[in-house]
Scaffold this active site. Sequence first.
Site, PDB file in Angstrom:
ATOM      1  CE  LYS A   1      -6.004   1.843  -0.875  1.00 27.17           C
ATOM      2  NZ  LYS A   1      -6.554   2.044   0.408  1.00 27.17           N
TER       3      LYS A   1
ATOM      4  CE  LYS B   1      -3.652   8.361   6.641  1.00 24.13           C
ATOM      5  NZ  LYS B   1      -4.605   7.452   6.339  1.00 24.13           N
TER       6      LYS B   1
ATOM      7  CE  LYS C   1      -3.655   2.658   2.568  1.00 21.00           C
ATOM      8  NZ  LYS C   1      -4.716   2.670   3.417  1.00 21.00           N
TER       9      LYS C   1
ATOM     10  CB  SER D   1     -11.278   7.383  -3.646  1.00 21.49           C
ATOM     11  OG  SER D   1      -9.978   7.891  -3.345  1.00 21.49           O
TER      12      SER D   1
ATOM     13  CE1 TYR E   1     -14.905   3.451  -2.918  1.00 24.90           C
ATOM     14  CE2 TYR E   1     -12.878   3.740  -4.434  1.00 24.90           C
ATOM     15  CZ  TYR E   1     -13.407   3.582  -3.095  1.00 24.90           C
ATOM     16  OH  TYR E   1     -12.632   3.776  -2.252  1.00 24.90           O
TER      17      TYR E   1
ATOM     18  CD  GLU F   1       5.377  -4.053   3.999  1.00 21.19           C
ATOM     19  OE1 GLU F   1       4.877  -5.019   4.504  1.00 21.19           O
ATOM     20  OE2 GLU F   1       5.949  -3.145   4.458  1.00 21.19           O
TER      21      GLU F   1
ATOM     22  NE  ARG G   1      -5.606   9.859   3.030  1.00 21.88           N
ATOM     23  CZ  ARG G   1      -4.326  10.042   2.864  1.00 21.88           C
ATOM     24  NH1 ARG G   1      -3.981  10.990   2.662  1.00 21.88           N
ATOM     25  NH2 ARG G   1      -3.556   8.929   2.548  1.00 21.88           N
TER      26      ARG G   1
HETATM   27  C1  PBG Z   1      -7.545   3.730   5.197  1.00 22.82           C
HETATM   28  C2  PBG Z   1      -7.777   3.364   3.930  1.00 22.82           C
HETATM   29  C3  PBG Z   1      -7.542   4.331   2.968  1.00 22.82           C
HETATM   30  C4  PBG Z   1      -8.213   3.786   1.731  1.00 22.82           C
HETATM   31  C5  PBG Z   1      -8.419   2.508   2.016  1.00 22.82           C
HETATM   32  N1  PBG Z   1      -8.376   2.335   3.225  1.00 22.82           N
HETATM   33  C6  PBG Z   1      -6.990   5.744   2.798  1.00 22.82           C
HETATM   34  C7  PBG Z   1      -5.656   6.084   3.437  1.00 22.82           C
HETATM   35  O1  PBG Z   1      -4.951   5.104   3.580  1.00 22.82           O
HETATM   36  O2  PBG Z   1      -5.363   7.095   3.542  1.00 22.82           O
HETATM   37  C8  PBG Z   1      -8.065   4.439   0.417  1.00 22.82           C
HETATM   38  C9  PBG Z   1      -9.072   3.978  -0.589  1.00 22.82           C
HETATM   39  C10 PBG Z   1      -9.252   4.948  -1.704  1.00 22.82           C
HETATM   40  O3  PBG Z   1      -8.617   5.881  -1.920  1.00 22.82           O
HETATM   41  O4  PBG Z   1     -10.255   4.450  -2.526  1.00 22.82           O
HETATM   42  N2  PBG Z   1      -6.513   2.967   5.952  1.00 22.82           N
END
Ligand code: PBG
Length: 327
Positions: free
Chosen positions: A250, A219, A197, A276, A315, A235, A207
């Site tokens: 991701k 992050k 990730k 997203s 989505y 990982e 968010r």
């Molecule tokens: C939270 C999480 C996030 C997403 C899925 N779980 C956001 C982040 O890590 O800030 C993002 C999913 C998306 O953007 O569609 N841990």
Amino acid sequence: MLDLPHRPRRNRKSSWIRDAVRETFLTPAHFIYPLFIHAGDDVQPIRSMPGVARLSLPALLEEVEGAYAEGVRSVVLFPAVDEGLKSPRGEEASNPEGLVPEAIRRLKARLPDLTVVTDVALDPYSSDGHDGIVSPDGRILNDETVEVLCAQALCQARAGADIISPSDMMDGRVGAIRRALDEAGFAEVSVLAYTAKYASAFYGPFRDALDSAPRFGDKKTYQMDPANAREALREVALDEAEGADMVMVKPAGPFLDIIRLVRQATALPVAAYQVSGEYAMLKAASQNGWLDERKVVLEALTGIRRAGADVILTYYARQAARWLREG
Ligand code: PBG
């Protein structure tokens, strides 16, 4: 006439030949449908994700039943938590009467064969907007967080979750959650690890949807540097050794090379999350009439599968299922 013994176009000359030699398939069985929920009665559209909304629980049931009837048989839930319920340690994440456990129970009561995936991370519940617990000097505490994540995972399993999906990127959380589940008698509950990730700007609209942006900093001390590929292999090795049932990459579209790399590094099923921001890009261009939505979405999803993903979180799951059925 050119003297060409090889003319690849012959294998594209008719729709029968094209269908017969196609290598990659996309079906609704490959999709997990991410849905946003909140405790209110209204349905709240998300500005940066046209067509996606925070759903009330009754609206969730209706949406999932509709999607299920159209072939989408798995969902993943993301809660928008009332500001008043957020705290530094995100205790609400393991409240058995919380929004997510309640949603799981209602979904399972209505659709017992639906596969319910739940996200494990503190950000929707954290008054700091971070996936883990923040120390007074602003560091994200790994081992303390893992303990809290185990409680969150157990809470979701007790409510009936089929697949637990840690998205927090703390070290050692997959093994700790696996052990906690097994000790509590949930050996059949799966772990889908967010393995690679990345610290991506493509999460922006998500968010917005959850009002979960970090209140300070970013992050980058837990999510991966988008410039790195070898780190993904490390990982994968760890999550596999710790007992993950599936691994995830991701975002998906900007990281197709990582999907391929991970596919080649493990025998576990690989999932990819079309996040997203990827949705927002495809939707915005389509709404402007610049792209043909149906064609670009199916092409983007096919590309993710071709790169090596078995499962896609998108989505567009419901809409793509509909398009695929229309042929
Ligand atoms: C939270 C999480 C996030 C997403 C899925 N779980 C956001 C982040 O890590 O800030 C993002 C999913 C998306 O953007 O569609 N841990």
